[in-house]
Design a protein around this motif. Structure first.
Motif, mmCIF file in Angstrom:
data_model
loop_
_atom_site.group_PDB
_atom_site.id
_atom_site.type_symbol
_atom_site.label_atom_id
_atom_site.label_comp_id
_atom_site.label_asym_id
_atom_site.label_seq_id
_atom_site.Cartn_x
_atom_site.Cartn_y
_atom_site.Cartn_z
ATOM 1 N N LEU A 365 6.071 0.602 11.131
ATOM 2 C CA LEU A 365 5.384 1.209 9.989
ATOM 3 C C LEU A 365 6.426 1.720 9.013
ATOM 4 O O LEU A 365 7.422 2.348 9.401
ATOM 5 C CB LEU A 365 4.478 2.339 10.464
ATOM 6 N N HIS A 366 6.161 1.495 7.708
ATOM 7 C CA HIS A 366 7.166 1.750 6.686
ATOM 8 C C HIS A 366 6.527 2.505 5.534
ATOM 9 O O HIS A 366 5.374 2.240 5.167
ATOM 10 C CB HIS A 366 7.750 0.418 6.191
ATOM 11 N N SER A 367 7.267 3.422 4.975
ATOM 12 C CA SER A 367 6.910 4.189 3.773
ATOM 13 C C SER A 367 5.738 5.115 4.038
ATOM 14 O O SER A 367 5.099 5.089 5.094
ATOM 15 C CB SER A 367 6.612 3.258 2.590
ATOM 16 N N ASP A 368 5.481 5.966 3.046
ATOM 17 C CA ASP A 368 4.404 6.932 3.176
ATOM 18 C C ASP A 368 3.032 6.289 3.061
ATOM 19 O O ASP A 368 2.011 6.913 3.359
ATOM 20 C CB ASP A 368 4.556 8.022 2.110
ATOM 21 N N LYS A 369 2.955 5.026 2.624
ATOM 22 C CA LYS A 369 1.672 4.322 2.530
ATOM 23 C C LYS A 369 1.291 3.661 3.843
ATOM 24 O O LYS A 369 0.274 2.978 3.906
ATOM 25 C CB LYS A 369 1.746 3.262 1.428
ATOM 26 N N ASN A 370 2.090 3.870 4.854
ATOM 27 C CA ASN A 370 1.839 3.296 6.182
ATOM 28 C C ASN A 370 1.679 1.781 6.123
ATOM 29 O O ASN A 370 0.770 1.199 6.700
ATOM 30 C CB ASN A 370 0.600 3.933 6.816
ATOM 31 N N ILE A 371 2.563 1.139 5.377
ATOM 32 C CA ILE A 371 2.606 -0.320 5.341
ATOM 33 C C ILE A 371 3.320 -0.799 6.601
ATOM 34 O O ILE A 371 4.369 -0.280 6.986
ATOM 35 C CB ILE A 371 3.322 -0.806 4.077
#
Length: 1505
Positions: A365-371
């Protein structure tokens, strides 16, 4: 909060390679790991259903009933049946399947479910899923079945598609008993597909018999391979084949008609190379999907097939499914794509799903957008949104191992199997980019880990190097250096609590030699926040000098370890426990490397079996554990007690491969090992298990600051071009390699790998080597010169010591001839008459092959010796010809000499040698070759310049012509010139002195001519001698060649003879093995038939009982119906007769029920879509509904009261119900009787088949024994020494038997004939004397005959005397004692015989007693069972008797009286008949006694006669 509330599935992605099914008109379902996904084709919304079992195996659905069923991936799996959209469990079906189900299918008309299991039983089972009961099963019926489908028009027919077979299973019913009966479809053969029978060839390998046996196998005929199947509206099967055939199969007659033949001359061009992947009925045609990206719609008019429409697809699809309302066609590809076609609205195919397929290696999971960033095993990187939508994909086109995301910037680091780390820019979601790569290992990258700030990237592989990279894009992801670790790294983690602190890293290390995934060493080191500088430095080899490195030893090895805040968590597989380790505070204060021992502070038992992997959430509050069980467990780090768990993936498919937390610790994503799914789960934990908001905000603000400065730099990175950077490095490496090629030692060029395969560490070492080479260039040059001089001196010594040795070349390298080889082999070979077993014949084949090999090797050695001799002879002739040419040049003779040479057949390697003269174009030289030539030219010029002023060489040229010896003057070229005065003056004017000079000149001329003649004769003699030597040498060689050729003929004949023996033996071995194989097959088949016969007999008895019981019930119902008819008038006896008659007429009256006509089927179009109608009501409900009108009071006769009418209506309705029951029961009884008759016929057929198999087995054994005892013998006969009969050996008499006799035997017979002839002559001479004696003896014989007649007359007179039997015996005896002894011996023999007979009789009676005891025990068992059933039967008989007695009438009593009267008459007739037969027997007995007296007369009777 419950576990379901804590862990909530957010989304799941993955696409199976199995089927996709409709559950209603707009929704499809497919398996995704341990879940089932439902996709609405209109709204594109997804719905996830978690399997109640362990994983999802086979899946099927019925869109018409809204039902779907699936099996679990578990040992002893269950089948779950659910409805849609309620997702309620209807039933769980539990059978005897041990491993897995391969296929499931649901029927349309009945609640039937058919399943096919895998090994070991391969059973096809029929279920009633509404009642959760197993109806019937057929073991070993689905051995190669891959697909099942019910006939939508008849739920009692089931099609089973195998890999190479097609079977129709008919479900036969007998009451509540169901039976599966297979009907195999005989598929057509492929023309010209039969394999030709190869001819057996010999081989040099004595252990290789498989080639010979394979050559003797029978040719096989290949049939078409069915690949897809679908039912038509006419209940026929449309079968698509892999070879391009389209078949139409009738399940009743099992006839097969070919609709599409790609090999026919008039075949449709589009279908000639078409592979039928899937066929389905849609839009008044048959939609056919092939491997190519093409889909056709076929239409049938009679037997003519035409293409009505063709669609060009984006890529090839594998399956096609039609919705229940026949409006939507769904196409699915095993690459993860779904397409939809709605022909009523548009002809355009719409793509509704594109998620790819295959297993996931890792996800993060990456970035604050939960991509979510995922990585597949195919090397594809995918980007997923927070709701599970695929945003982008990037094929990396390499083998990848893992992935991790950087918190500092929008990029991901990907580890590859080739040892590279790829950096992927994730800023542009529609266009992912590869911006950089680093080559670190020659093996796969095992672990990648960022610290929480994203400043460092740690990387490990299989070796002992742990690399540290700068994770900032501003530093271009440079490699800082490496750290030496004590072993193979098993897990790697980092920890950085606050910004500005040093980054702590922990590595769990195992032994490099030990293959177990567990280690006892924990390596912990600190990385400074500010980067390299101060005490944190790198040496010239790339090794990092880290001041704080600590090694800890744990007592019990761990399989996984994760670093926390001042502590570490590990999993010990040996103890099955989770352990917490607390680091001592004083240890971190030490500046030097220190080793310490760690003991677990806390320990919690781990309940799940298998190994576990641990992961700590970014806020260090939750500890996640995953493993092979497929269950995700979360535990608070404070207590390590189980907080919640969720089954994410299937245990049978390997469980969970990887797990990753989001940056806020509110989400977790897992990937399955082999189920092809990635699952994202929301964590709704309580506040006490989450980090404080202030800490998260501080960390987020810190990362945001770094992100603002670093991410723009990443965006400016160009797309990585793999060729550009490598080219520069290759240029440097090429220069370095060119410089190294000057070295005398050639191995120096291979010290380093090429630039394209050099890792970062190897390049670093190469740079060090370059620096050292520049630094020590002069020393190296001096060493090279010394080594070059040393090499030259060694080469000179080698040339002096390796002069060719002239030796005698033998004509044969191996003196072992053919007779010696055969004599040596005969020691081990079997006699041809003694090979009675297969093992002996196989051994004989091996020995014969070894003999052939020895013969060939012997000849090859002779040939090699002669070939070497030929080479020497050629060299000799060339040398002699060279001398002859010199002589011919001196003698001025023009003659062509014979020059022998090797042909291309003798020297085939010469064909691959390209001479410079054969190349017509200019030679292309690479820059390296040009530089090398330039270097050689400069060296040559320098050498010439160095020798330019060589005074010694110049003096040698001037004085001696450049040589040290002076050649002898050629006499033939010497000329003596006349004196000058002889040319200018006439002879008269010569002076005396001049005359003397001229005489001297003439004398010299004469001497010169004589010397020239003498010299010429010497040269001619020498030339003739040389020519004679060439001729002699060639003649000797020709003689040797002739001898070798004769030897070759003998060897070839011997080889052919032995190969013929091998062929006969191999054929016999093959025949015996074929017979043995056939015998084993017959035995196995016979055992199966006998076992099946036993089961069939048991089943048949049960079927008979069932039919009899059903027939008894049917007769009871029929009797009750007749009784209702008879009792009608008694029921209404209180009414007047005219009312009773009217009521009886209405009692017989029945309403008219509308009959539904059978659905008409257009036979011209077999591809018409199937449209199932609603089920029709049964006959009883229809007639009862119609009877409501007749039951109305309006139809009541006049004068009848309403209560009587109501009572009449009840009686009539009861009568109608009985009539309907009789109809239904009658049909069922007819069906059951037909079922029973078929079973009886099958039992009879099985009995005949068993007899036939017994006969075949007996005949096969006889043939095998005869074949083993009658071997084929090969005899070599000399030509002209064979004598045969005058039979014409034509094809008709080719099988005539001959007796083979040795010539010596024939000579012995002739000698015997000669001796017998001599004896015959001797006998003829003695015949005359014997003749006379014979005449004399004949006269004496006549005299004796007359005497005999007189004695006979006297004998008759003596016989007339009255003598008793004893007197006659006494008179006839010569020795009474001997007679008595003889009588005693006969009596003893008779007594012995009677005893033996008595013993046999006793033995026979004992056997009968045993058999009777067995029957008694069986009868006792049956009697016991009957005794148990007797009370119930007595009660039922009593009830029936009571009913019968209660319903008895006068007619029944009359019938009973008549029956008793007939029985009495029959008994009286039988008694009279027995009395008559007894009288007849008495008369016959008297007649027998009279005839016995007549046949044995006594002497008393003869006297009176």
């Amino acid at each position: 909060m419950s576990e379901g509330e804590i862990l909530e599935i957010s989304w799941i992605q993955g696409f199976p390679r199995d089927n996709v099914e409709f559950v209603d008109n707009d929704t499809v379902c497919y398996a995704c790991g341990s879940h089932i996904c439902f996709l609405n084709l209109k709204t594109k919304k997804r719905r996830v259903f978690q399997s109640p079992g362990n994983g999802v195996g086979a899946l099927t659905a019925n869109g018409r009933s809204g039902t779907f069923a699936f099996s679990e991936k578990e040992l002893d799996p269950s089948i779950f049946v659910y409805n849609f959209p309620q997702l309620e469990l209807k039933n769980e079906l539990k059978g005897n399947t041990q491993l897995d189900y391969t296929s499931l299918t649901l029927s349309d008309g009945e609640p039937f479910l058919a399943s096919c299991s895998s090994i070991p039983d391969f059973s096809i089972t029929l279920w009633n899923w509404e009642k959760a009961e197993l109806i019937c099963t057929r073991p070993q019926g689905g051995r190669d079945v891959i697909y099942l489908e019910f006939n939508p028009m008849n739920c009692l027919q089931l099609c089973a598609l195998g890999t190479t077979t097609l079977t129709v299973w008919n479900i036969e019913r007998c009451g509540s008993i169901h039976l599966l009966k297979p009907s195999a479809v005989q598929l057509p053969e492929i023309p010209d597909a039969s394999s030709e029978k190869p001819t057996p060839t010999s081989t040099k390998d004595p252990n290789c018999i498989s080639q010979i046996l394979a050559a003797l196998t029978e040719p096989t005929v290949a049939t078409v391979t069915p690949s897809t199947v679908c039912w038509t509206v006419t209940s026929q099967l449309c079968v698509g084949c892999a070879e391009g055939y389209l078949l139409l199969v009738d399940p009743q007659s099992l006839s097969v008609s070919v609709l599409v033949d790609p090999t026919a001359a008039d075949a449709i061009p589009e279908l000639k190379n078409f592979y039928f992947q899937s066929v389905v009925l849609y839009s008044n045609g048959l939609v056919a999907v092939g491997k190519e990206s093409v889909m056709h719609c076929l239409e049938a008019k009679g037997t003519q097939i035409s293409i009505t429409q063709t669609w060009q697809l984006e890529r090839s699809v594998t399956t096609a499914v039609v919705s229940p309302n026949n409006s939507t066609l769904l196409l699915s590809a095993n690459t993860g794509k779904l397409y939809v076609l709605n022909a009523e609205k548009s002809d355009q195919i719409e793509k509704i799903l594109d998620v790819l397929s295959g297993n996931f290696l890792n996800a993060a999971l990456h970035s604050d957008k939960n991509i979510c960033v995922s990585l597949r095993d195919s090397g594809v990187l995918q980007l997923w949104s927070s709701n599970g939508t695929c945003l982008a994909s990037l094929p990396l086109e390499t083998d990848v191992t893992n992935i991790t995301c950087c918190p500092l910037a929008h990029y991901a680091a990907v580890g590859t199997a080739s040892g590279k780390i790829l950096f992927i820019d994730l800023n542009f979601q529609k266009q992912l980019r590869l911006v950089h790569e680093v080559y670190l290992y020659h093996t796969a990258v095992d672990h990648l880990a960022f610290d929480q700030e994203g400043r460092y990237l740690l990387c490990s592989g299989l070796d002992s190097h742990l690399y540290v990279l700068d994770g900032r894009p501003s530093s271009k992801f440079s490699v800082l250096g490496y750290i030496e670790v004590p072993g193979r790294i098993l897990s790697l983690s980092t920890q950085c609590v606050n910004r500005g602190e040093d980054v702590k890293a922990l590595a769990l290390c195992g032994s490099q030699e030990d293959k177990k995934d567990e280690g006892s060493w924990l390596l912990m080191f600190f990385l400074p926040f500010k980067g390299i500088g101060g005490s944190f430095s790198v040496d010239r080899t790339g090794c990092l000098n880290i001041p704080k490195v600590f090694k800890f030893k744990v007592q019990v090895p761990l399989t996984s370890c994760i670093l926390g805040v001042g502590e570490a968590f590990g999993y010990c597989h040996r103890k099955k426990s989770l352990q917490r380790f607390q680091f001592p505070e004083d240890t971190f204060g030490l500046s030097s490397k220190k080793r310490a021992h760690l003991n677990p502070k806390n320990e919690v038992a781990f309940q799940l079996p298998g190994r576990a992997t641990l992961l700590l959430s970014p806020d260090c509050m939750l500890l996640a554990s995953v493993g092979r069980q497929g269950i995700l467990q979360l535990r608070p780090t404070s207590s390590m007690e189980l907080y919640c768990e969720l089954r994410c993936h299937s245990r049978r498919l390997g469980g969970i491969r990887s797990v990753s937390f989001s940056t806020d610790s509110h989400m977790v994503v897992t990937t399955g090992l082999d189920d092809g799914s990635v699952l994202c789960t929301n964590i709704r934990a309580e506040a006490e298990y989450m980090s404080p908001i202030q800490r998260r905000l501080i960390r987020a603000q810190s990362l945001k600051t770094s992100f603002i400065s670093e991410n723009p730099i990443l965006i400016k990175f160009p797309v990585w071009d793999q060729e550009t950077p490598v080219t520069d490095e290759q240029t440097e490496e090429t220069k370095f390699g060119r410089a190294a090629s000057i070295d005398v030692i050639e191995e120096d060029e291979h010290n380093f790998p090429p630039a394209s395969t050099s890792t970062w560490l190897e390049k670093r070492h190469e740079e060090i080597v370059k620096e050292d080479e520049i630094k020590y260039a002069d020393v190296k040059k001096r060493l090279r010169e010394e080594m070059a001089d040393l090499r030259k001196s060694l080469i000179g010594l080698k040339k002096n010591n390796s002069e060719p040795e002239e030796g005698h070349v033998a004509e044969s390298a191996d003196n072992v001839g053919l007779p010696a080889l055969l004599a040596h082999a005969n020691v081990y070979l079997y006699d041809q008459f003694s090979m009675q077993t297969v093992e002996q014949r196989i051994n004989q084949i091996i020995l014969l092959q070894d003999l052939i090999y020895d013969i060939k090797m012997a000849f090859n050695s002779d040939f090699e010796a002669l070939f070497k001799r030929k080479l020497k002879e050629i060299k000799f002739v060339v040398d002699v010809n060279k001398n002859i040419r010199d002589i011919m040049l001196e003698l001025d003779i023009q003659q062509t000499l014979w020059e022998p040479s090797l042909t291309d057949m003798e020297w085939p390697e010469r064909l691959f040698i390209v001479e410079d003269s054969e190349i017509e174009v200019e030679k292309y030289l690479t820059p390296e070759q040009k530089a090398e030539e330039e270097r050689l030219r400069l060296e040559k010029e320098a050498c010439l310049a160095a020798h330019k002023d060589d005074s010694r060489q110049r003096a040698l040229n001037d004085m001696m012509g450049g040589v040290l010896e002076v050649k002898k003057v050629d006499i033939l070229k010497v000329e003596i010139f006349p004196p000058e005065f002889s040319l200018t003056k006439p002879p008269i004017q010569w002076s005396e002195e001049e005359k003397k000079v001229y005489k001297e000149y003439e004398k010299n001329i004469k001497d010169l001519i004589e010397e020239k003649e003498k010299y010429k004769r010497g040269l001619e003699f020498e030339m003739k001698k040389l020519q004679e030597s060439i001729k002699e040498s060639t003649e000797k060689f020709d003689e040797s060649l002739t001898k070798l050729f004769e030897k070759k003929l003998k060897f070839t004949a011997a080889i052919y003879q032995e190969e013929l023996k091998i062929s006969y033996l191999a054929e016999s071995v093959h025949m015996v093995e074929a017979m043995n194989r056939q015998e084993s097959e017959l035995k196995l088949k016979l055992e199966q038939l006998l076992a099946q016969k036993v089961n069939t007999e048991k089943d048949l008895s049960g079927y008979k009982d069932t039919v009899e019981q059903f027939q008894f019930d049917y007769e009871n119902i029929l009797a009750e119906d007749k009784n209702l008819d008879k009792e009608f008038r008694k029921e209404f006896a209180d009414l007047p007769k005219f009312l009773t008659d009217q009521l009886y007429k209405q009692f017989k009256r029945r309403p008219r029920v509308q009959r539904l006509r059978a659905m008409s089927i257009d036979g011209s179009n077999v591809f018409k879509p199937i449209r199932l109608s609603t089920p029709t009501p049964d006959g009883l409900s229809q007639i009862l509904a119609a009877m409501e009108e007749l039951d109305a009071p309006d139809n009541m006769p006049k004068g009848l009261t309403l209560p009587v009418w109501e009572r009449f209506c009840v009686v009539r309705n009861t009568k109608i119900e009985y009539e309907q029951k009789i109809k239904v029961k009658g049909l069922e009884l007819a069906e059951m009787q037909a079922f029973l008759e078929r079973r009886i016929n099958e039992d009879n057929v099985a009995q005949e088949e068993i007899k036939q198999h017994f006969e075949e087995l007996r005949s096969l054994r006889n043939r095998r024994n005869k074949y083993l005892m009658d071997p084929v013998i090969q005899v070599v006969l000399p030509q002209g020494q064979v004598e045969t009969s005058t039979i014409d050996l034509t094809a008709e008499t080719a099988e005539t038997d001959f007796i083979l006799l040795h010539k010596k035997v024939v000579d012995d017979v002739k000698e015997k004939i000669r001796k017998v002839a001599e004896q015959k002559i001797t006998y003829m001479e003695a015949h005359g004397a014997v003749r006379k004696e014979i005449i004399q003896l004949e006269w004496e014989h006549r005299v004796l005959d007359k005497k005999i007649e007189d004695l006979h007359e006297k004998k008759k007179e003596i016989k007339m005397l009255r003598l008793s039997k004893e007197d006659m015996e006494v008179l006839s005896m010569k020795d009474p004692k001997a007679h008595e002894l003889e009588k005693i011996s006969k009596l003893e023999k008779s007594i012995a015989f009677m005893k033996q007979t008595h013993k046999r009789a006793i033995h026979r009676r004992m056997k009968k007693v045993k058999q009777i005891n067995k029957k008694i025990s069986m009868i006792a068992d049956k009697s016991a069972s009957i005794q148990k059933e007797l009370p119930e039967m007595q009660a039922s008989v009593a009830e029936l008797r009571h009913i019968y007695e209660a319903s008895a009438t006068e007619a029944n009593e009359a019938a009973e009286r008549e029956d008793r009267y007939q029985e009495i008459v029959k008994r009286r007739n039988l008694r009279d008949l027995a009395r008559a037969k007894s009288d007849e027997l008495d008369q016959l007995r008297k007649e027998v006694e009279r005839l016995e007296r007549r046949n044995f007369p006594s002497l008393d009777q003869l006297k009176y006669n």
